[in-house]
Design an enzyme around this catalytic site. Sequence first.
Site, PDB file in Angstrom:
ATOM      1  N   ARG A  91       0.875  -1.175   0.000  1.00 29.93           N
ATOM      2  CA  ARG A  91       0.000   0.000   0.000  1.00 29.93           C
ATOM      3  C   ARG A  91       0.907   1.219   0.000  1.00 29.93           C
ATOM      4  O   ARG A  91       1.647   1.461   0.966  1.00 29.93           O
ATOM      5  CB  ARG A  91      -0.891  -0.016   1.250  1.00 29.93           C
ATOM      6  CG  ARG A  91      -1.837   1.185   1.398  1.00 29.93           C
ATOM      7  CD  ARG A  91      -2.599   1.028   2.700  1.00 29.93           C
ATOM      8  NE  ARG A  91      -3.442   2.167   3.002  1.00 29.93           N
ATOM      9  CZ  ARG A  91      -4.747   2.240   2.752  1.00 29.93           C
ATOM     10  NH1 ARG A  91      -5.351   1.220   2.169  1.00 29.93           N
ATOM     11  NH2 ARG A  91      -5.456   3.295   3.084  1.00 29.93           N
TER      12      ARG A  91
ATOM     13  N   ASP B  96     -16.770   8.632  -2.025  1.00 32.82           N
ATOM     14  CA  ASP B  96     -15.541   8.534  -1.252  1.00 32.82           C
ATOM     15  C   ASP B  96     -15.242   9.933  -0.709  1.00 32.82           C
ATOM     16  O   ASP B  96     -15.868  10.915  -1.123  1.00 32.82           O
ATOM     17  CB  ASP B  96     -14.392   8.034  -2.156  1.00 32.82           C
ATOM     18  CG  ASP B  96     -13.103   7.749  -1.404  1.00 32.82           C
ATOM     19  OD1 ASP B  96     -13.148   7.634  -0.161  1.00 32.82           O
ATOM     20  OD2 ASP B  96     -12.053   7.631  -2.049  1.00 32.82           O
TER      21      ASP B  96
ATOM     22  N   CYS C  18     -16.455   3.512   0.631  1.00 33.86           N
ATOM     23  CA  CYS C  18     -15.290   2.671   0.928  1.00 33.86           C
ATOM     24  C   CYS C  18     -14.674   2.957   2.292  1.00 33.86           C
ATOM     25  O   CYS C  18     -13.799   2.201   2.736  1.00 33.86           O
ATOM     26  CB  CYS C  18     -14.246   2.797  -0.179  1.00 33.86           C
ATOM     27  SG  CYS C  18     -13.737   4.506  -0.490  1.00 33.86           S
TER      28      CYS C  18
END
Length: 304
Positions: free
Chosen positions: A100, A222, A261
Amino acid sequence: MKKDFLSVSDLEREEVLEIIDYAEKLKKEPFSDKSLQNKSVGLIFMKQSTRTRLSFEVGVYQLGGQPLYISGSTTQLSRGEDIKDTARVMSRYLDMIVIRTFSHKEVEELAEYSSIPVINALTDYLHPCQVMADLQTIKERFGRLEGLKLAYIGDGNNMANTLLIACGLMGIDISVATPSGFEPNGKAVAESIELAKKSGAKIEITNDPKKAALNANILYTDVWVSMGQENEKSKKELFKGFSINKDLVAIASPDVIVMHCLPAHKGEEITEDVFEEFADVIFDQAENRLHIQKALMSYLIKNI
């Protein structure tokens, strides 16, 4: 030959459906797959995380493996070591790498020089693990993917980019509504359009949230200010009118679901009343990160 997962489009449509089906099985039988038995998975995190870190650590454990959390600041990457050198070293210790980070090019280079599977757990360009969980959640709710309409309202960020690609691949109509100047990445739009030629999906980019939301089966949003962009708070003024609220829900399809999300900034990209009305869907999304990532890791390790 090892297979990486850097984008949803690294998979064929049939592979995505196969992984979703297997994730649904693992959701019912969480310890039924031990494909990572006696294997170690490196979890490289250059960015902060809640759901991604937890779901991957728990997922590797449930698959019988050893998760190794690696903070970017504690590695030689933080002191300028080449990604390709890190990749070649880690390939000799580990069986899989999850990363990530910020730059998508870094993930591509890591995968190029790794002899083990690499999973993109988020970059500034794409967030494919989240969208795989989203696809699982949509399929659970509607029993299908093809022929639905998804409206994404907000910033044309990595989530918008990934949803465009995934919808183009899976035959989901998608309309992305952003303020002018905040449209999704042109490369992602082009890839989505190309994929849609085969799937039949309709791809639309607009600056009108009402046009996007009209008759949508899924409303998705988002945060307006992504991680690492906290200094752009003035940007929020430009996003007024791009919040998922009761008015947008009212013009969507009667069977509409709302997705996010997370983390959510209630009162900005989504009103609190709409968030709470669809909280069961949103937290199913979060839970499905665990199941879909387990199915994905199992699929990749079995296809080396």
